[in-house]
Design an enzyme around this catalytic site. Structure first.
Site, PDB file in Angstrom:
ATOM      1  N   SER A  22       0.912  -1.133  -0.087  1.00  0.00           N
ATOM      2  CA  SER A  22       0.027  -0.035  -0.086  1.00  0.00           C
ATOM      3  C   SER A  22       0.897   1.282   0.081  1.00  0.00           C
ATOM      4  O   SER A  22       1.988   1.176   0.510  1.00  0.00           O
ATOM      5  CB  SER A  22      -0.939  -0.063   1.247  1.00  0.00           C
ATOM      6  OG  SER A  22      -1.415   1.307   1.232  1.00  0.00           O
ATOM      7  N   SER A  23       0.334   2.159  -0.615  1.00  0.00           N
ATOM      8  CA  SER A  23       1.100   3.558  -0.611  1.00  0.00           C
ATOM      9  C   SER A  23       1.463   4.271   0.741  1.00  0.00           C
ATOM     10  O   SER A  23       2.145   5.082   0.963  1.00  0.00           O
ATOM     11  CB  SER A  23       0.485   4.681  -1.634  1.00  0.00           C
ATOM     12  OG  SER A  23      -0.783   4.787  -1.083  1.00  0.00           O
ATOM     13  N   CYS A  24       0.684   3.713   1.934  1.00  0.00           N
ATOM     14  CA  CYS A  24       0.641   3.974   3.150  1.00  0.00           C
ATOM     15  C   CYS A  24       1.892   3.561   3.881  1.00  0.00           C
ATOM     16  O   CYS A  24       2.213   4.099   4.916  1.00  0.00           O
ATOM     17  CB  CYS A  24      -0.654   3.659   3.946  1.00  0.00           C
ATOM     18  SG  CYS A  24      -0.754   1.997   4.485  1.00  0.00           S
TER      19      CYS A  24
ATOM     20  N   TYR B 144      -1.360  -0.750  10.198  1.00  0.00           N
ATOM     21  CA  TYR B 144      -1.370  -1.266   8.782  1.00  0.00           C
ATOM     22  C   TYR B 144      -0.437  -1.197   7.990  1.00  0.00           C
ATOM     23  O   TYR B 144       0.263  -2.125   7.642  1.00  0.00           O
ATOM     24  CB  TYR B 144      -2.787  -0.558   8.357  1.00  0.00           C
ATOM     25  CG  TYR B 144      -2.899  -1.134   6.791  1.00  0.00           C
ATOM     26  CD1 TYR B 144      -3.657  -2.373   6.569  1.00  0.00           C
ATOM     27  CD2 TYR B 144      -2.754  -0.311   5.668  1.00  0.00           C
ATOM     28  CE1 TYR B 144      -3.761  -2.864   5.310  1.00  0.00           C
ATOM     29  CE2 TYR B 144      -2.879  -0.833   4.608  1.00  0.00           C
ATOM     30  CZ  TYR B 144      -3.544  -2.094   4.257  1.00  0.00           C
ATOM     31  OH  TYR B 144      -3.927  -2.712   2.988  1.00  0.00           O
TER      32      TYR B 144
ATOM     33  N   LYS C 290       2.483  -3.785   6.421  1.00  0.00           N
ATOM     34  CA  LYS C 290       2.809  -3.710   4.999  1.00  0.00           C
ATOM     35  C   LYS C 290       4.188  -3.744   4.867  1.00  0.00           C
ATOM     36  O   LYS C 290       4.755  -4.349   3.664  1.00  0.00           O
ATOM     37  CB  LYS C 290       1.872  -2.917   4.138  1.00  0.00           C
ATOM     38  CG  LYS C 290       0.528  -3.157   4.081  1.00  0.00           C
ATOM     39  CD  LYS C 290       0.223  -4.388   3.258  1.00  0.00           C
ATOM     40  CE  LYS C 290      -1.268  -4.624   3.213  1.00  0.00           C
ATOM     41  NZ  LYS C 290      -1.473  -5.919   2.282  1.00  0.00           N
TER      42      LYS C 290
ATOM     43  N   HIS D 219     -13.159   3.761   2.149  1.00  0.00           N
ATOM     44  CA  HIS D 219     -12.107   4.626   1.722  1.00  0.00           C
ATOM     45  C   HIS D 219     -12.719   5.882   1.424  1.00  0.00           C
ATOM     46  O   HIS D 219     -13.990   5.931   1.046  1.00  0.00           O
ATOM     47  CB  HIS D 219     -11.213   4.004   0.782  1.00  0.00           C
ATOM     48  CG  HIS D 219     -10.046   2.918   1.199  1.00  0.00           C
ATOM     49  ND1 HIS D 219     -10.409   1.710   1.162  1.00  0.00           N
ATOM     50  CD2 HIS D 219      -8.953   3.176   1.956  1.00  0.00           C
ATOM     51  CE1 HIS D 219      -9.439   1.156   1.708  1.00  0.00           C
ATOM     52  NE2 HIS D 219      -8.638   2.126   2.282  1.00  0.00           N
TER      53      HIS D 219
END
Length: 309
Positions: free
Chosen positions: A108-110, A137, A141, A180
């Site tokens: 994920s880009s997070c 989260y 990841k 989201h």
């Protein structure tokens, strides 16, 4: 990948996993295997081990994850960390144990720092503090990325990691408690139109910038990477363009036909100010997205996947 190769898609009922299944089937792959989380608990090490022993997949798309928006990430912090750690660790390890030829892990880009330089390159990972609301989260990841990297380094595996930007599309989650931003806005504006409401409340200031990718484009990118990319570093998947939450809300207002006003709840968090991925690497390999944002949202709103009742 040979068209008859056995391919395991973990998370096949979710938005990403189901899109990967559609893409693979469209491309002629005819030996796909998967099991619902109701039947196979991916957080259970023994259950995953037994599944791999029975199926012996040659390729794995690891799209299974516990996901949600800002509120869900902030409320269920322990669950988001534990469940995602267990899912990825079990599948990646069993892929090594059972000699999987190639695995693609969806991150994920997070995973990138809250204040990373924009656009965010893959090398930005672990260079700064994460966004606090989804830190658990993100840490899970990041661990998945590092598992792939280090199984490659120690055991010579061909395990790769892809970092998609914000996604939308068929099989999205429209539950306002854990969805989201894009699907949440789509539902809010649609319901407001149906109820002839005078206004729709949107969280935050509207200033944050976000990038959005249709999940069918992501699925095609995943299939492309399985054929054309190997390496220890993660690779970003996105459009290379972003939009403010304010402009996104205005776009969705127009698409849904809502005629009222937008009110901004400044007591709610904005999250990361901007999150635009640097897609230079995947573009250099020859892949680019095909569905632009306005057309993509219109497709979703007109489709059977968006529940209008």
């Amino acid at each position: 990948m040979n068209k008859s190769a056995k391919i395991y898609v973990a998370g096949h009922t979710g938005m990403v996993g189901s899109a990967i299944v559609r893409a693979l089937e469209t491309q002629g792959f005819n030996n796909l295997v998967f099991k619902s989380s109701k039947v196979l608990d991916l957080t259970n090490q023994q259950a995953v081990s037994e599944y791999f022993e029975i199926e012996k997949p040659e390729y794995v798309f690891l799209a299974a994850a516990k996901v949600g928006g800002i509120e869900a990430n902030n409320l269920y912090r322990a669950e988001f960390l534990y469940d995602n750690l267990m899912i990825e660790a079990n599948i990646i390890h069993q892929s090594y144990v059972h000699g999987v030829k190639k695995l693609l892990f969806l991150g994920s880009s997070c995973i990138y720092p809250k204040y990373a330089q924009q656009p965010i390159s893959e090398s930005s990972m672990l260079t700064g503090a994460l966004e606090p609301t989804n830190e658990p989260y993100a840490i899970a990841k990041i661990t998945g990325v590092k598992l792939c990297e280090n199984y490659n380094r120690q055991y010579g595996c061909d395990f790769i990691s892809a970092m998609p930007t914000n996604l939308y599309g068929p099989n999205d989650n429209y539950n306002l408690k854990n969805s989201h931003v894009l699907p949440a806005l789509l539902r809010k504006f649609h319901e407001a139109k149906e109820a002839n409401s005078t206004s729709v409340e949107v969280w935050g200031s509207g200033k944050p910038m976000r990038e959005f990718l249709h999940v069918d484009d992501l699925a095609l990118a995943c299939c492309f990477l399985m054929q054309h990319y190997s390496g220890n570093e993660p690779i970003n998947i996105g459009t290379g363009t972003d939009i403010s939450i304010k402009d996104l809300a205005l776009l969705i207002k127009e698409i849904t036909g809502f005629k009222g006003d937008i009110t901004w709840n400044l007591d709610k968090p904005d999250g990361t100010p901007r999150k635009l991925l640097d897609v230079t690497k995947i573009h250099s390999l020859g892949w680019k997205h095909k569905i632009d944002l306005e057309a993509g949202i219109q497709l979703v709103y007109n489709s059977k996947f968006f529940k209008k009742e």
